[in-house]
Design a protein around this motif. Structure first.
Motif, short mmCIF file in Angstrom:
data_model
loop_
_atom_site.label_atom_id
_atom_site.label_comp_id
_atom_site.label_asym_id
_atom_site.label_seq_id
_atom_site.Cartn_x
_atom_site.Cartn_y
_atom_site.Cartn_z
N ALA A 22 23.21 -15.18 -16.25
CA ALA A 22 22.16 -14.30 -16.79
C ALA A 22 20.86 -15.04 -17.04
CB ALA A 22 22.66 -13.65 -18.09
N ARG A 23 20.96 -16.31 -17.46
CA ARG A 23 19.74 -17.03 -17.81
C ARG A 23 19.24 -17.98 -16.72
NH1 ARG A 23 21.43 -22.17 -19.57
NH2 ARG A 23 23.65 -22.27 -20.10
N LEU A 24 20.00 -18.13 -15.64
CA LEU A 24 19.62 -19.05 -14.59
C LEU A 24 18.45 -18.50 -13.78
CD1 LEU A 24 20.46 -21.79 -13.38
CD2 LEU A 24 21.88 -20.53 -11.75
N ASP A 25 17.43 -19.31 -13.60
CA ASP A 25 16.25 -18.93 -12.82
C ASP A 25 16.50 -19.29 -11.36
OD1 ASP A 25 13.79 -18.63 -11.59
OD2 ASP A 25 12.66 -19.43 -13.27
N PHE A 32 15.13 -26.33 -5.73
CA PHE A 32 16.07 -27.43 -5.61
C PHE A 32 16.58 -27.56 -4.17
CE2 PHE A 32 20.63 -28.56 -5.48
CZ PHE A 32 20.50 -29.92 -5.75
N LEU A 33 16.85 -26.45 -3.51
CA LEU A 33 17.34 -26.52 -2.13
C LEU A 33 16.32 -27.17 -1.20
CD1 LEU A 33 19.19 -23.11 -1.64
CD2 LEU A 33 20.19 -25.40 -1.78
N LEU A 59 12.58 -29.06 -11.37
CA LEU A 59 13.85 -29.80 -11.40
C LEU A 59 14.31 -30.06 -12.83
CD1 LEU A 59 13.49 -32.44 -8.54
CD2 LEU A 59 15.05 -30.49 -8.62
N LYS A 60 13.34 -30.43 -13.66
CA LYS A 60 13.66 -30.71 -15.07
C LYS A 60 14.22 -29.46 -15.76
CE LYS A 60 11.61 -32.52 -19.34
NZ LYS A 60 10.35 -33.04 -19.97
N ARG A 61 13.59 -28.31 -15.49
CA ARG A 61 14.05 -27.06 -16.11
C ARG A 61 15.43 -26.68 -15.60
NH1 ARG A 61 9.91 -22.67 -14.75
NH2 ARG A 61 11.49 -21.40 -15.78
N LEU A 62 15.68 -26.83 -14.29
CA LEU A 62 16.98 -26.47 -13.73
C LEU A 62 18.07 -27.35 -14.30
CD1 LEU A 62 18.72 -24.83 -11.82
CD2 LEU A 62 18.10 -26.43 -9.99
N GLY A 64 18.03 -28.80 -17.10
CA GLY A 64 18.22 -28.41 -18.50
C GLY A 64 19.08 -27.17 -18.63
N GLN A 65 18.89 -26.21 -17.71
CA GLN A 65 19.71 -25.00 -17.74
C GLN A 65 21.17 -25.28 -17.39
OE1 GLN A 65 18.01 -21.84 -15.42
NE2 GLN A 65 16.07 -21.83 -16.54
N LEU A 66 21.38 -26.18 -16.42
CA LEU A 66 22.74 -26.48 -15.99
C LEU A 66 23.44 -27.47 -16.91
CD1 LEU A 66 22.20 -26.76 -12.13
CD2 LEU A 66 23.21 -24.86 -13.39
N GLY A 67 22.67 -28.36 -17.52
CA GLY A 67 23.25 -29.31 -18.44
C GLY A 67 23.69 -30.61 -17.80
#
Length: 321
Positions: A22-25, A32-33, A59-62, A64-67
């Motif tokens: 739900a929160r993944l952009d 990233f791809l 990349l930094k935000r992704l 952060g979302q994935l952990g």
């Protein structure tokens, strides 16, 4: 008890997955791809028409979302972590599934509805641009296009202030919040009109031009988008007085043709007037300066469907050989 604990753990895991989805952009996944394909931030930025810092921030935000980390920096190059390789594999599968929707979407291009506000400098001389506009309207008849002509400086400022969808204008240097893509190369040269004393002169030396009256743009000063012309003028020591000026390219041309003085104009845009004998090109023969026209848009502006289609189709049209 064990079954209950297993069900509880499974429920928590499923809840966590749903929360991540739900929160993944997914725009970050797409970025990233491209990074994973190029393994170079600069090349990825060029492919996506954004700045390198924007790629790094995505990349930094992704991550952060994935952990967890997806890439490792090695100077200008990057490498995927084991987790990054797995995310790449999964994401490619997802995007491959989504691409199956492309054919129905192509059949429904006339369903794209919206408004695109385009700011532009005058006299954008490009048959490819004309062909694009005709083809775009044929394929997307329900997209309303509003075009407003402004000075180059005003186009750039409006895009920075996010008051229009796109601009076709002058942008020589990197500008905060503004993405740019070269559309129409322009070479400026010096011209005079038929009433001018130099028009009928057989040979004209550059030194002969230094004391002539000048017609110029009101925005032609150091630091402005047309500053290459100012730098050339100062480098060669032009000392003639300013006879006339305008913020409008058509009016600058009119004043030159009426004999107010010599002036700078883009060669291709006024080739018809030159061939018709209303203007004469002056030395140097190779022209003076490149002041190219770029497609401009605000990097922080979320594009609506009609705007995204317009940008992507225009860039694709100018990518073709």
């Amino acid at each position: 008890m064990a079954d209950r604990l297993n069900k509880t753990s499974l429920s928590a895991a499923e809840h966590g997955q749903r929360d991540l989805a739900a929160r993944l952009d997914w725009n970050l996944i797409r970025t990233f791809l491209v990074v994973a394909d190029e393994l170079n931030l600069s090349r990825a930025a060029k492919r996506l028409f954004v700045t390198q810092p924007a790629i790094s921030q995505a990349l930094k935000r992704l991550q952060g979302q994935l952990g967890y980390a997806l890439v490792q920096r090695r100077g200008p190059q990057i490498a995927l972590t084991a987790a990054g390789e797995e995310v790449q594999r999964i994401a490619r599968g997802v995007f491959a599934d989504v691409s199956s929707l492309e054919m129905p979407a192509r059949d429904a291009t006339d369903q794209v509805v919206g408004r695109v506000k385009l700011l532009t400098v005058s006299r954008v001389h490009s048959q490819r641009y004309n062909d694009f506009l005709a083809d775009f309207h044929r394929r997307y008849p329900r997209v309303e296009l509003e075009v407003e002509v402004l000075r180059g400086h005003d186009v750039l400022m409006a895009i920075r202030q996010n008051t229009a969808s796109f601009g076709l204008g002058l942008c020589r240097l990197d500008t905060p919040c503004v993405e740019r893509r070269l559309i129409v190369p322009q070479r400026y040269a010096l011209f005079c009109g038929r009433p001018h004393a130099l028009y009928a002169r057989r040979e004209v030396e550059v030194s002969r031009l230094l004391h002539e009256d000048l017609v110029t743009f009101t925005g032609d000063y150091l630091g402005d988008t047309l500053s290459p012309l100012t730098l050339f003028r100062e480098h060669h020591g032009f000392q003639g007085r300013l006879a006339a000026s305008s913020s409008n390219l058509e009016e600058v041309c009119r004043l030159i043709m009426c004999g107010y003085g010599i002036g700078f104009l883009p060669e291709d845009a006024f080739r018809r007037e030159t061939e018709a004998g209303m203007l004469r090109k002056l030395p140097p023969e190779e022209g003076l300066a490149d002041v190219d026209i770029h497609l401009l848009w605000n990097s922080q502006r979320p594009l609506r469907a009609a705007e995204a289609v317009f940008r992507d189709e225009l860039l694709a049209a100018f990518d073709r050989d």
